[in-house]
Each structure stands twice: as structure tokens, then as C-alpha cells.
Design a protein around this motif. Structure first.
Motif, PDB file in Angstrom:
ATOM      1  N   ILE A  58       0.843  -1.208   0.000  1.00 19.58           N
ATOM      2  CA  ILE A  58       0.000   0.000   0.000  1.00 19.58           C
ATOM      3  C   ILE A  58       0.875   1.253   0.000  1.00 19.58           C
ATOM      4  O   ILE A  58       0.610   2.211  -0.729  1.00 19.58           O
ATOM      5  CB  ILE A  58      -0.960  -0.010   1.211  1.00 19.58           C
ATOM      6  N   LEU A  82      -6.514   1.846  -3.292  1.00 18.17           N
ATOM      7  CA  LEU A  82      -6.298   2.511  -2.009  1.00 18.17           C
ATOM      8  C   LEU A  82      -7.617   2.895  -1.347  1.00 18.17           C
ATOM      9  O   LEU A  82      -7.761   2.800  -0.125  1.00 18.17           O
ATOM     10  CB  LEU A  82      -5.426   3.754  -2.188  1.00 18.17           C
ATOM     11  N   HIS A  85      -9.004   0.051   0.778  1.00 17.04           N
ATOM     12  CA  HIS A  85      -8.125  -0.628   1.727  1.00 17.04           C
ATOM     13  C   HIS A  85      -8.301  -0.004   3.109  1.00 17.04           C
ATOM     14  O   HIS A  85      -8.056   1.184   3.293  1.00 17.04           O
ATOM     15  CB  HIS A  85      -6.662  -0.511   1.285  1.00 17.04           C
ATOM     16  N   ALA A  90      -3.200   3.549   3.555  1.00 11.75           N
ATOM     17  CA  ALA A  90      -4.001   3.958   2.391  1.00 11.75           C
ATOM     18  C   ALA A  90      -4.580   5.344   2.619  1.00 11.75           C
ATOM     19  O   ALA A  90      -4.560   6.198   1.718  1.00 11.75           O
ATOM     20  CB  ALA A  90      -5.114   2.949   2.131  1.00 11.75           C
ATOM     21  N   CYS A 116     -12.259   5.747   1.383  1.00 12.11           N
ATOM     22  CA  CYS A 116     -11.258   5.183   2.295  1.00 12.11           C
ATOM     23  C   CYS A 116     -11.552   5.594   3.733  1.00 12.11           C
ATOM     24  O   CYS A 116     -11.387   4.792   4.657  1.00 12.11           O
ATOM     25  CB  CYS A 116      -9.856   5.634   1.875  1.00 12.11           C
TER      26      CYS A 116
END
Length: 121
Positions: A58, A82, A85, A90, A116
Motif C-alpha cells: 500500500i 487505495l 483498503h 491507504a 477510504c
């Protein structure tokens, strides 16, 4: 990680299986709606296990999207991975990228950061 290495990694990962999904096409002159449609279509790069990638992978992807020699297509794929994750790595990478996103990826970057953040709640 180089762009070439990223594409090789993605190809191998997708060969193991994709995340089931429904996709559509959004057409609009409104930049926000167009950006949302582009973002939703980008989910096709999600592979089984994308949310279990190691922190070092990552971080490498996070560094790669900051490079100037990387294509927008590669950056868009990395942003999508990303975005999904659930890790501080991330989230940090997307926060850095959103400070100065590439032209044409502004909405994708913003949506990726927001998603995210949801995965990391």
C-alpha cells in the motif's frame, strides 16, 4: 514499485478473481456527475483480496501515485485500490495525493479519499 511492476501485479491479482459488482455508465456535462460516473466505472480493477494487501505494498502504491512519470490510467487504478483498503497507510497516501491531484483525477481522488475514510471508520 514502478508502473510496469504495478501493471504486472494487477494482472496477476485480477487473474485470481474479481470482486463481484454491477456497473453502469453515467453521461453528463456536469463535471461532478461525470467524475462520479468515472469513479464508479473504476471499480473494475478490484480483485479478491484487495483489502488484505500488506502495508508495504500500500505504501509503495501511495508513493507511485505521487510520481510525474506515471500515467493517469495507472494512478486511477491505484486510487481505486487505495480507496478500498482499510488501513492508515491507504488513508495517508490518499490524503497526500489529494493535496495536489493530477488534472482530470480531482474528483476520483476526492471520492477515493472519502471512501477510504468510510472503510477506516
Amino acid at each position: 514499485m514502478t508502473e510496469k511492476e504495478f501493471w504486472g501485479f494487477l494482472k496477476k491479482s485480477l487473474a485470481k478473481g474479481r470482486v463481484p459488482q454491477v456497473s453502469g455508465y453515467v453521461d453528463s456535462d456536469d463535471r461532478l456527475i461525470h467524475g462520479a460516473g468515472q469513479y464508479f466505472g473504476g471499480h473494475s480493477v478490484l480483485f479478491d483480496g484487495h483489502d488484505n494487501l500488506a502495508a508495504d505494498v500500500i505504501m509503495e502504491m501511495g508513493d507511485l501515485i505521487l510520481g510525474y512519470e506515471i500515467t493517469l490510467r495507472a494512478k486511477e487504478a491505484i486510487l481505486m485500490i487505495l480507496a478500498h483498503h482499510p488501513s492508515k497507510e491507504a488513508l495517508q497516501a490518499l490524503t497526500r495525493y489529494n493535496k495536489n491531484p493530477d488534472r482530470g483525477l480531482e474528483y476520483t481522488a476526492r471520492f477515493a479519499l472519502e471512501e477510504c475514510e468510510w472503510w477506516n471508520e
